[in-house]
Design a protein around this motif. Structure first.
Motif, short mmCIF file in Angstrom:
data_model
loop_
_atom_site.label_atom_id
_atom_site.label_comp_id
_atom_site.label_asym_id
_atom_site.label_seq_id
_atom_site.Cartn_x
_atom_site.Cartn_y
_atom_site.Cartn_z
N TYR A 1 -13.53 0.97 3.19
CA TYR A 1 -12.61 2.12 3.27
C TYR A 1 -12.87 2.96 2.04
CZ TYR A 1 -9.56 -0.39 0.00
OH TYR A 1 -9.08 -1.05 -1.09
N ALA B 1 0.85 -1.20 0.00
CA ALA B 1 0.00 0.00 0.00
C ALA B 1 0.88 1.25 0.00
CB ALA B 1 -0.91 0.00 1.22
N CYS B 2 0.32 2.37 -0.49
CA CYS B 2 1.09 3.62 -0.55
C CYS B 2 1.39 4.12 0.86
CB CYS B 2 0.29 4.71 -1.25
SG CYS B 2 -0.45 4.21 -2.78
N CYS C 1 -7.71 -1.72 -4.01
CA CYS C 1 -6.29 -1.60 -3.66
C CYS C 1 -5.86 -2.73 -2.71
CB CYS C 1 -6.04 -0.28 -2.95
SG CYS C 1 -5.90 1.11 -4.08
N CYS D 1 -6.15 9.33 0.71
CA CYS D 1 -5.46 8.49 -0.26
C CYS D 1 -4.49 9.40 -1.00
CB CYS D 1 -6.53 7.92 -1.19
SG CYS D 1 -5.96 7.22 -2.73
N PRO D 2 -3.25 9.48 -0.51
CA PRO D 2 -2.32 10.49 -1.04
C PRO D 2 -2.24 10.58 -2.57
CG PRO D 2 -1.38 9.46 0.89
CD PRO D 2 -2.66 8.71 0.60
N PRO D 3 -2.06 9.47 -3.30
CA PRO D 3 -1.92 9.66 -4.74
C PRO D 3 -3.21 10.16 -5.40
CG PRO D 3 -1.87 7.32 -4.19
CD PRO D 3 -1.85 8.07 -2.90
N ASN E 1 -12.09 5.93 -0.16
CA ASN E 1 -11.17 6.97 -0.62
C ASN E 1 -11.81 7.81 -1.72
OD1 ASN E 1 -11.15 5.15 -2.67
ND2 ASN E 1 -8.95 4.80 -2.70
N CYS F 1 -1.44 5.68 3.47
CA CYS F 1 -2.75 5.16 3.08
C CYS F 1 -3.69 5.15 4.29
CB CYS F 1 -2.62 3.74 2.52
SG CYS F 1 -4.22 2.99 2.14
S1 SF4 Z 1 -4.12 4.38 -3.87
FE1 SF4 Z 1 -4.96 5.26 -2.04
S2 SF4 Z 1 -6.28 3.67 -1.13
FE2 SF4 Z 1 -4.95 2.69 -2.65
S3 SF4 Z 1 -3.21 1.97 -1.42
FE3 SF4 Z 1 -2.66 3.98 -2.23
S4 SF4 Z 1 -3.27 5.39 -0.60
FE4 SF4 Z 1 -4.28 3.47 -0.18
#
Ligand code: SF4
Ligand SMILES: Cc1ncc(C[n+]2csc(CCOP(=O)(O)OP(=O)(O)O)c2C)c(N)n1
Ligand SMILES: [Mg+2]
Lengths: 311, 409
Positions: A137, A24-25, A53, A224-226, A139, A28
């Motif tokens: 969750y 995961a990012c 994700c 969700c940062p990205p 996002n 997240c």
């Molecule tokens: S894209 Fe967003 S929700 Fe998916 S793993 Fe990355 S931070 Fe989490």
């Protein structure tokens, strides 16, 4: 069985069920939510997952869980939960499985499944009063596929399929669906919104939910940062701001009876929440989208007025 | 053992009851519904110790059935045409889980146009999924095949789900005398399911259905499925031999009818094979050395048996009750692929018939044998031949005139 609520961070269970080392990012908010949820649930759990994700948390041959896992498909995780729950019940009833081996069945999906494709299978599970947990969750977009608009995308959000342009300057032109109300209309025994920035509230909600048989449902608004265009270090602050501005109402519904669990004494202006996010930047630059900004604030105020928590 | 007049659907329900299935998620669709209604009645009356749940769709139903199977229960479900396609995503998914789910498909033509009557485009749509496929001609075969299917699916050398197929109406609603074996005998042949590979329990966490990264892991698991499916041919042979010793009814992967000394062979599947057998008999009366090969297993495809049975024939006609639009008969291609390298390759012909339950008349079968002889003697080959009688053409013309509101009689 009713459990005593916890009061401080020190009371959060120290043991991790979701261990470190996931794809995961960084930052997240969903992962942080899941980590807290599993602390509350323990490891005698089977997670039934839908395409999202978090499907990539379990990649052969590794996964970060101490619990069990079943990936199904995008639309039918609650139906998978039905099969697992029923099978466990039948096997225990028939004496083919020791009741000590029983598991909590937990559906884990993103908003795409929960708000859109999985509505039919979720409605079915709620209607049948399936004894399971559902953690959504949220996002606010189809994250795994690159952040496209979903039924959970809020008004004014830029996504990959609602790019702000000359003809459509505000991004998403539709307000978010109210999944809480959709689920509540089925009158599940327990339903709550949660936030990764409020772990004590989160854990206590799981404790309260645990006393009920039937569906126990949780929706977490997760940075969700990205997708949101934010720095990973700001995720907890943003989740907190969502609550402090009134964008994300922390509440629960016990058999349809709604109560708010965290009510800001004074609501911060919604702009404070929107301003720092890349997905809303076009609402401020090059020109302020006054009408949209007003509408977003107005919708938030309307919600709290309706619940008589804003005069 | 008792003997009763049963429809194909009732025979299926009996197979499920005798297999002592634990779990049955269901969803209605004609012509399958009688199966789940019969099971619901038995479960409600306490004659069957299982849990039945009405789901919200076939997609959910197949998910629930597969998930229960992955948890360690013996699960069953049934569907037909649109339902199978609605749940299509989960057919591949469940096969990849390597769980021993058994399903019944009651074949029905696919929309559109919408119809209730049978052909095999529905079940052939899942041909490549990993599900094994057993096709039935009689009600007895339906009952027995379900019991065989669980033995086959649960065998550790196989661990793939099985689809037992019967034709809607022609078998599902047709009563035939069926021997219902004693539960004790069936239990001996098919002991309770004790999973060693796929289950969920607190003391032994397990991840199932997980993703892979990259082609080598993906290919590995797909090849595994393929090899297991091929292995199922051998296992099927063993199981059928045991079944025959126990119950005195044998079911090879293919069945020959007057085939041994035949010069002209017809290849068919399902209940329409009964029509084919009659046609073979009539052709013999006219002095044609005709025979028929019925495919019972379509997956795994019994290549060796088929080759052995058809090599050296003068001509072979595959009568497909399906159509791959833009190509022709699906089974024709499959049969052709396993004969094309044979030195004793017969002339191969392709016919399409029985779509949407369309009858195949004696006249059409005569045409088919004529074409085979012509192809062998004169080397004329064309096709696929789309079977349709003059009378049907007349009837259709009338329908078209009615639709056009022109001089409808
Ligand atoms: S894209 Fe967003 S929700 Fe998916 S793993 Fe990355 S931070 Fe989490
Ligand atoms: C039937 C089907 N359609 C589309 C997809 C592609 N897909 C995979 S993950 C995903 C996004 C899911 O979004 P969400 O549920 O919000 O979870 P997130 O990715 O945001 O975590 C999509 C559309 C799929 N796997 N299955
Ligand atoms: Mg999402």
């Amino acid at each position: 069985m009713k459990e005593e609520p916890i009061k401080s961070f020190r009371d959060i269970p120290g043991e991790e069920v979701l261990c470190s080392g996931t794809p995961a990012c960084a930052g997240c908010g969903g992962l942080l939510t899941l980590r807290h949820c599993l602390k509350a649930l323990g490891d005698r759990v089977v997670i039934v997952n839908a395409a999202s994700c978090f499907t990539l948390l379990a990649i052969y041959p590794l996964n970060p869980f101490k619990n069990s896992w079943l990936y199904t498909a995008m639309a039918s995780a609650p139906a998978g939960a039905q099969g697992v729950r029923d099978a466990l019940d039948v096997l225990i009833e028939k004496g083919k499985l020791d009741s000590e081996e029983d598991l909590k069945v937990v559906v884990l999906t993103g908003d795409g499944s929960a708000y859109d494709m999985g509505l039919s299978s979720t409605s079915g599970a709620l209607y049948r009063n399936l004894d399971f947990y559902y953690i959504c969750y949220d996002n606010e977009a189809y994250g795994n596929t690159g952040f496209q608009e979903s039924g959970a995308t809020p008004l004014g959000s830029k996504t990959a399929t609602t790019p702000p342009g000359e003809r459509h300057p505000i991004g998403s032109e539709l307000p978010k669906k109210d999944l809480f109300e959709i689920w509540k209309s089925h009158r599940p025994p327990y339903l709550a919104t949660i936030s990764p920035a409020y772990p004590i509230d989160l854990i206590n909600k799981f404790k309260r939910a645990g006393q009920y048989r039937g569906p126990k449902l949780f929706i977490s608004l997760v940075p969700c940062p990205p997708g949101w265009g934010t720095d990973p270090s700001r995720s907890v602050d943003l989740a907190k701001l969502a609550v402090e501005t009134g964008v994300w109402a922390l509440k629960e519904a016990v058999r349809g009876e709604v109560g708010h669990t965290v009510v800001p004494k004074r609501f911060k202006p919604v702009e404070e929440y929107l301003r720092g996010q890349g997905r809303f930047a076009h609402l401020f630059r090059p020109v302020r989208q006054e009408e949209t900004l007003r509408e977003i604030q107005e919708r938030v105020d309307e919600y709290w007025r309706l619940h008589k928590l804003l005069l | 053992m008792t003997r009763e007049m049963l429809t194909g659907n009732a025979a299926a329900a009996w197979g499920v009851r005798l297999a002592e299935v634990d779990y049955v998620p269901v969803y209605p669709i004609t012509p399958q519904t009688e199966i789940i209604e019969t099971l619901a009645e038995w479960i409600s009356d306490g004659m069957m110790d299982a849990r039945l749940v009405t789901m919200d769709s076939e997609h959910s139903m197949i998910t629930a059935a597969g998930a229960a199977s992955a948890t360690g229960a013996r699960a069953f479900t049934a569907t037909s045409s649109q339902g199978l396609l609605y749940g299509f995503e989960m057919i591949y998914t469940v096969a990849g889980w390597r769980v021993p789910l058994v399903m019944v498909n009651v074949s029905r033509g696919l929309s559109s146009p919408l119809t209730l009557e049978p052909d095999h485009n529905d079940v052939l749509a899942i041909r490549d999924s990993g599900f094994l496929q057993i096709h039935c001609e009689t009600c007895q075969e339906v009952l027995d095949s379900i019991i065989l299917a669980y033995r086959l699916a649960e065998d550790e050398r196989v661990l793939l789900p099985v689809m037992v197929n019967m034709d809607g109406f022609y078998l599902s609603f047709t009563r035939e005398p069926v021997e219902i074996p004693n539960p004790e005998e069936v239990r001996e042949f098919l002991p309770p399911y004790r999973p060693k590979h796929a289950f969920f329990m607190a003391s032994q966490p397990m991840a199932q259905g997980v993703a892979v990264l990259g082609g080598s892991a993906y290919s590995y698991f797909k090849y595994q499925m393929h090899l297991a499916s091929l292995k199922a041919l051998e296992v099927y042979g063993e199981i059928c031999a045991e079944f025959e010793r126990e119950f005195r009814r044998g079911y090879g992967p293919v069945e020959g009818y007057m085939l041994e000394d035949a010069e002209y062979a017809l290849v068919m599947v399902g209940s329409f094979s009964t029509l084919g057998k009659k046609a073979v008999k009539r052709a013999r009366d006219r002095g044609i050395r005709a025979g028929l090969l019925k495919l019972r297993l379509l997956r795994p495809f019994p290549e060796a048996d088929l080759r052995r049975a058809l090599e050296g024939k003068r001509a072979v006609a595959v009568l497909d009750q399906n159509i791959s639009v833009g190509k022709g008969g699906i089974l024709y291609s499959e049969v052709a692929s396993c004969l094309c390298n044979s030195k004793k390759r017969p002339v191969l012909l392709s016919f399409i018939g029985g779509l949407g339950g369309k009858n195949i008349s004696p006249h059409e079968f005569e045409f088919l044998f004529e074409k085979m002889i012509e192809a062998f003697e004169q080397g004329t080959l064309n096709g696929p031949h789309l079977l349709y009688t003059e009378q049907e053409w007349e009837e259709m013309s009338l329908l078209k005139r009615t639709a056009e509101k022109e001089g409808a009689a």
